[in-house]
Design an enzyme around this catalytic site. Structure first.
Site, short mmCIF file in Angstrom:
data_model
loop_
_atom_site.label_atom_id
_atom_site.label_comp_id
_atom_site.label_asym_id
_atom_site.label_seq_id
_atom_site.Cartn_x
_atom_site.Cartn_y
_atom_site.Cartn_z
N THR A 8 0.84 -1.19 0.00
CA THR A 8 0.00 0.00 0.00
C THR A 8 0.88 1.24 0.00
O THR A 8 2.10 1.16 0.18
CB THR A 8 -0.92 0.01 1.23
OG1 THR A 8 -0.09 -0.02 2.41
CG2 THR A 8 -1.85 -1.18 1.24
N THR B 191 4.04 2.25 2.46
CA THR B 191 4.93 1.08 2.48
C THR B 191 5.52 0.84 1.10
O THR B 191 6.72 0.59 0.96
CB THR B 191 4.15 -0.16 2.94
OG1 THR B 191 3.53 0.11 4.20
CG2 THR B 191 5.05 -1.36 3.05
N ARG C 78 -8.51 5.97 4.04
CA ARG C 78 -9.40 5.15 4.87
C ARG C 78 -9.87 3.91 4.13
O ARG C 78 -10.19 2.89 4.74
CB ARG C 78 -10.61 5.96 5.33
CG ARG C 78 -10.30 7.00 6.39
CD ARG C 78 -11.58 7.63 6.92
NE ARG C 78 -11.34 8.49 8.08
CZ ARG C 78 -12.27 8.87 8.93
NH1 ARG C 78 -13.52 8.46 8.76
NH2 ARG C 78 -11.97 9.65 9.95
N LYS D 274 -8.76 1.33 1.26
CA LYS D 274 -7.78 0.80 0.32
C LYS D 274 -7.67 -0.73 0.38
O LYS D 274 -7.52 -1.39 -0.63
CB LYS D 274 -6.40 1.43 0.54
CG LYS D 274 -5.86 1.33 1.95
CD LYS D 274 -4.61 2.19 2.12
CE LYS D 274 -4.15 2.23 3.57
NZ LYS D 274 -3.05 3.18 3.77
N THR D 275 -7.75 -1.31 1.58
CA THR D 275 -7.60 -2.76 1.70
C THR D 275 -8.91 -3.47 2.02
O THR D 275 -8.95 -4.70 2.05
CB THR D 275 -6.57 -3.10 2.80
OG1 THR D 275 -7.02 -2.55 4.04
CG2 THR D 275 -5.20 -2.52 2.46
N LYS E 250 -7.53 -15.90 11.35
CA LYS E 250 -8.55 -16.95 11.32
C LYS E 250 -8.14 -18.07 10.38
O LYS E 250 -8.34 -19.25 10.68
CB LYS E 250 -9.89 -16.36 10.88
CG LYS E 250 -10.98 -17.42 10.73
CD LYS E 250 -12.34 -16.82 10.41
CE LYS E 250 -13.38 -17.93 10.28
NZ LYS E 250 -14.76 -17.40 10.10
N HIS F 93 8.10 -4.55 50.51
CA HIS F 93 6.86 -5.31 50.35
C HIS F 93 5.66 -4.39 50.12
O HIS F 93 4.61 -4.53 50.75
CB HIS F 93 6.62 -6.22 51.55
CG HIS F 93 7.69 -7.25 51.74
ND1 HIS F 93 8.11 -8.09 50.73
CD2 HIS F 93 8.47 -7.57 52.82
CE1 HIS F 93 9.07 -8.88 51.15
NE2 HIS F 93 9.31 -8.59 52.43
N ARG G 90 -7.46 -1.09 63.37
CA ARG G 90 -6.72 0.18 63.34
C ARG G 90 -5.91 0.38 64.62
O ARG G 90 -4.83 0.95 64.59
CB ARG G 90 -7.71 1.33 63.13
CG ARG G 90 -7.04 2.64 62.74
CD ARG G 90 -8.02 3.55 62.04
NE ARG G 90 -8.50 2.92 60.81
CZ ARG G 90 -7.84 2.92 59.65
NH1 ARG G 90 -6.69 3.55 59.57
NH2 ARG G 90 -8.35 2.33 58.59
#
Length: 530
Positions: free
Chosen positions: A38, A41, A68, A70-71, A141, A282, A444
């Site tokens: 793209t 890149t 926004r 393109k892929t 997936k 601690h 306390r």
């Protein structure tokens, strides 16, 4: 049955972080892999002399709407989702001229980095990636057939695997990469959703997510039989997670927890007003002090409990200097954390090779909003960070005697520290330093007695005949339910008390304070820390 080795003939590269991109793409091209890319890149590859097919050439659809769109196209997602050797999928690919994509290389728009820079709302929105997560999830997936890389650190290992397998990826690798990819999109979406929840001032959104990136695996957790890892959320809050480790061995799980506690506590003290040092053991402060210099503050903090300070964490609110460093290294210390350090101080600390020195570049803002999480069986608790600061509180004198100016200064000091002591918390302080701390008790009054005992022990260690609690003030993180805790403080020699108030027995407690001649102020703000 999944096929183990899948040859890589075509790779789609679309990255925001271009670290190692050219070298990785060149290694792919040298193996005969077709590169599809793209805008940004592809430009970076072209400038390096690498030919890459434009994504628009694959989709026959132009990039538009400021990138926004393109892929998000069937020819991209079909190439990622198609199950190899599935006749129906193969027929669909042939009918619609969809070419398979065997390797997806995507890292996302830098939303977390944009947010960390404090960018305006609209700029943060523009850095929310849509096409990237969609492609990552599609490839992940279908990991039986497709490999997906979301981290440049995985480039080298994949190139080595391609060399070992004559240009194929292994099923185990594809599954490992898919797990990492799903985790990346989950953490990315968590950062966005939590940012929007904060922007909308949603205290308890109906769905809450959080995620992090592994900073380093740890040798073990709180105990040797527990496994652990240190994860970063991307929050730009200065501290142990963002610090530069100058020297020393790897931090342990307990080191990280204690160092965070120490630095958050010392951040309560404005470095423009005073030097401050907090020593933690601690997860509880065992000594804290203000001073004209860090060296003075450290000496005063150490006096409170020199036994517990051995093997502790030291946090500073100013640049570590040589004088302070020289004092700190006199006893065994696990970690020093500070905003910065002089070269002379770094050289002194270097003499203790196992001592970790962390430099953060700044202090966390104690007033800043944020979210704290705690796991429980079957879920987790989420709450806003305790960003209440005593300087902003409306202190109310409730006794006949008002505190003197010195007592009031010490009361505020003690309350800053008590905020970071495990409940039930009692803190004795005098002249800008803790002299006794009682932490984590079920009652306390027990915390009051322990703090008084610590003050006596500290005096004995310093060669003094009178308890350090004599003439000190006392801070309680929550109200005194009965007068017994307050009377224990009075018996130890305390002269003034600061507490939230709000008990049904407040009148009795106030009366007891008046009878003992104590000054007492209410803050109206509780600082429980369980």
């Amino acid at each position: 049955m999944p096929v183990d080795l899948r040859p890589v003939a075509r790779a789609l590269l679309s990255v925001s972080d271009k670290t190692g991109l050219v070298e990785f793409a060149r290694a792919l091209a040298d193996r005969g892999v077709e590169l599809v890319s793209t805008g940004g890149t592809r430009k970076a590859l072209a400038e390096a002399g690498l030919a890459a097919r434009d994504i628009a050439d694959l989709t026959h659809f132009p990039e538009m709407m400021d990138g926004r769109l393109k892929t998000l196209h069937p020819k991209v997602h079909g190439g990622l989702l198609a199950v190899r050797e599935n006749p129906e999928h193969e027929a669909a690919m042939l009918a619609h001229d969809i070419a398979p994509i065997d390797l997806l290389v995507v890292n996302l728009y830098p939303f977390e980095a944009t947010l960390a820079k404090g960018a305006p709302f609209d700029q943060c929105v523009e850095n929310i990636d849509i096409g990237g997560p969609a492609m990552i999830r599609a490839a992940s997936k279908n990991h039986d057939d497709v490999a997906v890389i979301v981290d440049p650190q995985d480039y080298g290992a994949l190139i080595e695997e391609l060399a070992e397998t004559q240009g194929a990826t292994r099923l185990a690798t594809r599954r490992r990469l898919a797990q990492k990819a799903f985790a990346r999109t989950a953490a990315y979406d968590a950062a966005i959703s939590n940012w929007l929840a904060q922007a909308l001032d949603e205290a308890a959104p109906p769905v809450r997510a959080f995620g992090g990136r592994l900073a380093e695996p740890m040798r073990y957790g709180e105990n040797p039989h527990q496994s652990a890892g240190f994860y970063l959320t991307g929050e730009a809050r200065p501290g142990v997670a963002t610090a530069r480790q100058v020297q020393g061995k790897q931090l342990s799980y307990n080191n990280v927890n204690d160092t965070d506690a120490a630095f958050e506590c010392v951040a309560e003290f404005d470095p423009a007003r005073t030097a401050a040092v907090v020593i933690v053991k601690h997860a509880n402060p065992c000594g804290a002090a203000e001073g004209a210099t860090l060296e003075e503050a450290y000496r005063k903090a150490l006096r409170c409990d020199p036994v517990s300070a051995f093997g502790g964490i030291v946090a500073l609110n100013r640049r570590l200097d040589a004088q302070a460093a020289q004092e700190i290294v006199k006893i065994f210390t696990e970690v020093i954390i500070a905003p910065d350090a002089d070269e002379a101080a770094i050289s002194i600390v270097a003499g203790k090779k196992n001592l970790r020195l962390l430099l953060t570049g700044g202090l966390p803002d104690p007033r800043a909003r944020g979210v704290n999480y705690r796991s429980v069986s079957g879920g987790f608790l989420a709450q806003s960070r305790d960003n209440a600061v005593v300087d902003d509180m409306n202190l109310q004198t409730v006794t006949k005697r008002a505190p003197s100016a010195q007592e009031l200064a010490d009361l505020k000091f003690a309350y800053r520290v008590a905020k970071h002591v495990k409940s039930n918390a009692i803190v004795y302080a005098k002249d800008g330093a803790t002299v006794g701390v009682g932490a984590g008790q079920m009652s306390r009054v027990d915390s009051s007695r322990i703090a008084a005992h610590k003050a006596l022990e500290a005096a004995q260690a310093a060669g003094l005949s009178e308890s350090l609690a004599k003439g000190a003030v006392v801070a309680s993180d929550a109200f005194f339910p009965f007068a017994d805790g307050l009377l224990a403080a009075a018996q130890a020699g305390a002269t003034a008390v600061i507490q939230p108030g709000g008990s049904v027995n407040d009148k009795d407690v106030i009366a007891a304070a008046d009878e003992k001649g104590l000054a007492m102020v209410f803050t109206g703000v509780r600082h429980f820390r369980h």
